[in-house]
Write an enzyme that holds these catalytic residues in place. Structure first.
Site, PDB file in Angstrom:
ATOM      1  N   GLU A  59      18.491  50.962  12.011  1.00 31.60           N
ATOM      2  CA  GLU A  59      18.271  52.340  11.548  1.00 31.60           C
ATOM      3  C   GLU A  59      16.802  52.720  11.694  1.00 31.60           C
ATOM      4  O   GLU A  59      16.482  53.849  12.061  1.00 31.60           O
ATOM      5  CB  GLU A  59      18.748  52.525  10.106  1.00 31.60           C
ATOM      6  CG  GLU A  59      20.202  52.118   9.834  1.00 31.60           C
ATOM      7  CD  GLU A  59      21.233  52.686  10.793  1.00 31.60           C
ATOM      8  OE1 GLU A  59      20.960  53.719  11.431  1.00 31.60           O
ATOM      9  OE2 GLU A  59      22.318  52.084  10.921  1.00 31.60           O
ATOM     10  N   HIS A  62      15.992  53.680  15.266  1.00 33.08           N
ATOM     11  CA  HIS A  62      16.476  55.015  15.636  1.00 33.08           C
ATOM     12  C   HIS A  62      15.377  56.073  15.478  1.00 33.08           C
ATOM     13  O   HIS A  62      15.488  57.155  16.044  1.00 33.08           O
ATOM     14  CB  HIS A  62      17.653  55.432  14.752  1.00 33.08           C
ATOM     15  CG  HIS A  62      19.013  55.071  15.280  1.00 33.08           C
ATOM     16  ND1 HIS A  62      19.398  55.302  16.593  1.00 33.08           N
ATOM     17  CD2 HIS A  62      20.099  54.539  14.659  1.00 33.08           C
ATOM     18  CE1 HIS A  62      20.662  54.913  16.739  1.00 33.08           C
ATOM     19  NE2 HIS A  62      21.109  54.448  15.596  1.00 33.08           N
ATOM     20  N   MET A  70      22.794  54.921   7.920  1.00 35.97           N
ATOM     21  CA  MET A  70      22.527  56.139   8.682  1.00 35.97           C
ATOM     22  C   MET A  70      21.027  56.418   8.754  1.00 35.97           C
ATOM     23  O   MET A  70      20.330  56.369   7.748  1.00 35.97           O
ATOM     24  CB  MET A  70      23.277  57.304   8.017  1.00 35.97           C
ATOM     25  CG  MET A  70      23.032  58.655   8.653  1.00 35.97           C
ATOM     26  SD  MET A  70      23.639  58.690  10.359  1.00 35.97           S
ATOM     27  CE  MET A  70      22.533  59.911  11.058  1.00 35.97           C
TER      28      MET A  70
END
Ligand code: BES
Ligand code: ZN
Length: 852
Positions: A293, A296, A258
């Site tokens: 990740e 992002h 995440m």
């Protein structure tokens, strides 16, 4: 699906208020964590004035609520609380809340939870509402300041560390962000650290935080992070924007990882790696997920999504970026083949069944159910098509404009397409169908040759999908090349742009009829329907200059053969065997590419293809046919295998780079074939000699594949008992290689193993997921596979609905199979729906899979 609880894209409205700043204070305690929130709020000028303030909140015990220091009594409901407009000033105000939560009892692993004594959070998509009352939606962006009070030595949150003392830290994130990017970690952790100097000369402290003892397994993740940061500067001009970047590895995690701002949280299996414990595939996945990740930070965090319908805006683009990165780091040819294999196995499967949905859906019940192969992988394919259509320069200009125009915003697919339109002048109206219409287009191809003109005729078909009976023509970039019968290329790769349902393209001035290589690089995510003779496929396998289509030709040869074996009882002729033998021996080809060519089509892929061709797939027949192909290939190649294996031996210590990994992949492919003819002698020796996990697992797999390896399995368990990530492999392997009629039984036995910690998602997936991934075992005619998977999903659902729902997609292919199997799956799904208290997550999945 018609459901009262469904959320619709068409209902979007901006939030009633703006949150200018958030100050959070945590007092951590396993069963009574206190969270104080101080929100600086003002009415949103883009909305009517005088609106109530609705905050999301789930499972929170409200202790205190005050507006501008005045205490208010508000009764929360199941999903949040409402503060009446009458209780609010009509200008800026400060809202304070205090709640109590119990992270220890949080088994859903969403919100603030505990994993082996450490606190961590997972807020995407809607987990922040389990931490405090807040407008938990991505278009509400605010600056956060966080104070963490706790007993653990390491206390982390987003942004820069601004102050600390004994038992507390304070963090400030200067970049406005939606609540789903919030993170907090507390634990007894050790850091593997490094420094990165950005393009503009700023130093960033990099830390990978792990449990004591795991520090020695962080080097590859750190190296991947540094390469990702450099790559994003060089290729996209994107620099990192905080003084610190933290990554934390946790053992209990629903997903892979995440992208929380400045504090990425990872499933430990995608961080920790050493040659002894991680396979080449693990190394490759770690590199890709670290990159994903990190990327992002710009595509997702600096520019986020207006609402969850726009999820592909960040996920499709970030997958596209991580695919480019891996191609640059390793091999574009190999990466493209692997990505297409995945696309077909996951996204085509989804798109051809009851769960088919658009890249940008129009409604959902549970957003966690929409982190799908379609959003991610088809979302990335759509960007690849855009890039082919506007060219590399057009793509670069569009992306620069996107970052420039939308930095700090919560954007939409309309915004995204608009930057392409504005940067390149190209009208995007028709292209937008790729976002709004579900289903895998079928592309029929025929050709003719007259005088000196070769013509390719295309016809596209866009099949009906749930809720979308009729669709328009898609824009298809079709990359083609033409070869002369002598193997020379007469037309290098050219992109044809198809915009109508039927279209023809002529190539003039050709002396002889060429051989066409169509859909090079898999330039559009379609099912190609083209009658090609085995001779022509073998010719393309030998001569195509496009590596994807070269591989695809061999793949198609194998699939044609296997299809004829299972439907007509055809024998294995020399054509495919000789073609494979030539590839296996061709020292001019990359070993990784040769290994991919030798891989047989998967059983699920065959079932998908057979279903699409109007046959009812027979899992047992496909399994048996595929094994016969492997045996025949082993016999054909037998004399050359020992030499091939010896020639691929890697001198010196293990390195995880693509070149060495490719050689190991081909060596293990050869070892697997050899095992089928030598009774496992070579594989047993290889297992003993293995000094790295790739070869240890590779050799063990060879043995299990021929029904041996019991002794090696026991040795493996004895050696790795205390290593969770390695033991996941031990569980999964035994199921993957079980005979179809024993797969459910082997799984059942393993669920009784003392180390089957089913509340840990990795372990659950490595056992129950291994059974649903065993095509012939899961779809065994006894129904034992269906029953066992359904039983475990029902057991998991009350504790962890997100993972249960995600894994229920095992059942989504049921309409392909015969009436008996269909009835058994329907019955299993109906039994789920009849279960008291079934989660919204699993309910939505079962309802959609059953269809209307
Ligand atoms: N944002 C997601 C993680 C996520 C997914 C959170 C679903 C909540 C619900 C993250 O960026 C992601 O996409 N992770 C992938 C791996 C990636 C390499 C495709 C994952 O976790 O599988
Ligand atoms: Zn992502």
């Amino acid at each position: 699906m018609t459901d009262a609880r469904a959320i619709h894209l068409a209902d979007y409205q901006p939030f009633s208020h703006l949150i200018e700043h958030v100050a959070l204070t945590f007092h951590l305690s396993p069963n009574a964590t206190r969270v104080q929130a101080r929100l600086a709020v003002r009415p949103n000028p883009a909305r009517e004035q005088g609106l109530d303030l609705r905050l999301d909140g789930e499972g929170l015990r409200l202790v205190r609520l005050a507006v501008d220091g005045r205490e208010l009594t508000v009764q929360p409901d199941e999903t949040g609380l409402t503060i009446r407009a009458a209780d609010l000033p009509d200008t800026a105000f400060v809202l304070e809340t205090e709640v109590e939560i119990a992270p220890e009892g949080n088994t859903a692993l969403e919100g603030l939870y505990m994993s082996r004594g450490m606190y961590c959070t997972q807020c995407e998509a809607e987990g922040f509402r389990k931490i405090t009352f807040y407008p938990d939606r991505p278009d509400v962006m605010a600056r956060f300041r966080v104070r963490v009070n706790g007993d653990h030595p390491v206390l982390l949150s987003n942004g820069n560390l601004v102050d600390q003392g004994p038992g507390w830290t304070e963090w400030d994130d200067p970049w406005p962000k939606p609540a789903y990017l919030f993170a907090l970690v507390a634990g007894d952790l050790r850091a593997h650290s490094a420094t990165f100097r950005t393009l503009s000369g700023r130093d960033v402290a990099l830390n990978i935080w792990v449990r004591p003892g795991d520090e020695g397994r962080c080097a590859y993740a750190m190296d991947s992070l540094i390469r990702s940061m450099k790559w994003d500067e060089q290729v996209y001009g994107r620099e990192y924007d905080l003084d610190i970047f933290n990554i934390v590895a946790v053992d209990d995690f629903n997903m892979g990882a995440m992208e929380n701002k400045g504090l990425n949280i990872f499933n430990s299996k995608f961080v920790l790696a050493s040659p002894e414990t991680a396979t080449d595939d693990d190394f490759a996945r770690i590199e890709a997920i670290i990159a994903h990740e990190y990327f992002h930070n710009w595509t997702g965090n600096r520019i986020t999504c207006r609402d969850w319908f726009q999820l592909c805006l960040k996920e499709g683009l970030t997958v596209y970026r991580d695919q480019q990165f891996t191609g640059d780091m390793r091999s574009h040819a190999v990466k493209r083949i692997e990505d297409v294999l995945m696309l077909r196995a996951r996204q085509f499967r989804e798109d051809q069944g009851p769960l088919s949905h658009a890249v940008r859906p129009e409604s959902y019940v549970e957003i966690n159910n929409f982190y799908t192969a379609t959003i991610y992988e088809k979302g990335a394919e759509v960007i690849g098509m855009l890039r082919r259509l506007v060219g590399d320069d057009g793509y670069a200009r569009a992306l620069d404009l996107y970052f420039d125009r939308h930095d700090g915003q919560a954007a939409t697919i309309e915004d995204w397409l608009c930057v392409f339109q504005d940067a390149t002048g190209r009208d995007m109206t028709q292209f937008k169908r790729w976002y709004s219409e579900a289903g895998t287009p079928r592309l029929k191809v025929s050709d003719d040759f007259n005088n000196d003109t070769y013509t390719l005729h295309f016809e596209q078909e866009n099949p009906a999908t749930p809720g979308q009976p009729v669709k328009g023509a898609k824009v298809l970039p079709i990359a083609v090349g033409l070869l002369n019968p002598n193997g020379d290329e007469v037309l290098p790769t050219t992109v044809l742009e198809m915009t109508h349902m039927r279209q023809s393209f002529a190539f003039e001035g050709l002396a002889t009829r060429p051989v066409a290589s169509v859909l090079r690089g898999f330039s559009a995510p379609v099912v190609l329907e083209r009658a090609v003779s085995a001779e022509e496929r073998a010719f393309l396998l030998a001569h195509d200059t496009d590596p994807f289509n070269k591989w695809e030709a061999g793949r198609a040869l194998a699939k044609d053969l296997l299809a004829r074996m299972v439907t007509e009882g055809a024998a294995i002729g020399p054509g495919w065997l000789e073609a494979m033998a030539r590839v296996a021996q061709d020292g001019s080809l990359d070993p990784a590419f040769r290994a991919l060519c030798l891989r047989l089509p998967s059983e699920d892929d065959m079932a998908q293809t057979q279903h699409a061709a109007g046959h009812v797939p027979d899992p047992a027949g496909i399994y048996a046919g595929r094994r016969r192909m492997g045996d025949a290939l082993a016999r054909r190649l037998a004399p050359d295998l020992p030499g091939l294996i010896a020639s691929l031996a890697e001198p010196g210590p293990f390195t995880p780079d693509a070149r060495a990994a490719g050689r190991r992949a081909l060596r293990l492919a050869a070892l697997s074939l050899l095992s089928r003819v030598d009774g496992g002698t070579a594989a047993r020796a290889a297992y003993r000699a293995a000094d790295n996990m790739t070869e240890e697992v590779g050799a063990l797999s060879c043995l299990l594949d021929i029904g041996q390896g019991a002794e090696e399995l026991a040795r493996f368990e004895a050696r790795w008992r205390s290593d969770r990530n390695v033991m996941d492999k031990w569980f999964a392997l035994q199921i993957a290689y079980a005979a179809p009629d024993r797969a459910a039984e082997v799984t059942q036995t393993l669920t009784q193993h003392p180390d089957f910690d089913w509340k840990n998602p990795n372990r659950f997936r490595s056992v129950i997921g291994a059974l649903s991934g065993h095509h012939a075992g899961f779809h065994h005619s006894s129904g034992a596979g269906y029953a066992l998977v359904a039983e475990w999903l029902l057991r998991l659902d009350p504790l962890n609905p997100q993972t249960a729902a995600r894994m229920s997609t095992a059942f989504d292919t049921w309409p392909r199979y015969d009436a008996d199997r269909q009835a058994m799956v329907r019955e299993a799904l109906q039994r789920m729906l009849a279960t008291d208290g079934l989660s919204r997550d699993l309910t939505e999945m079962a309802v959609r899979m059953l269809g209307d």
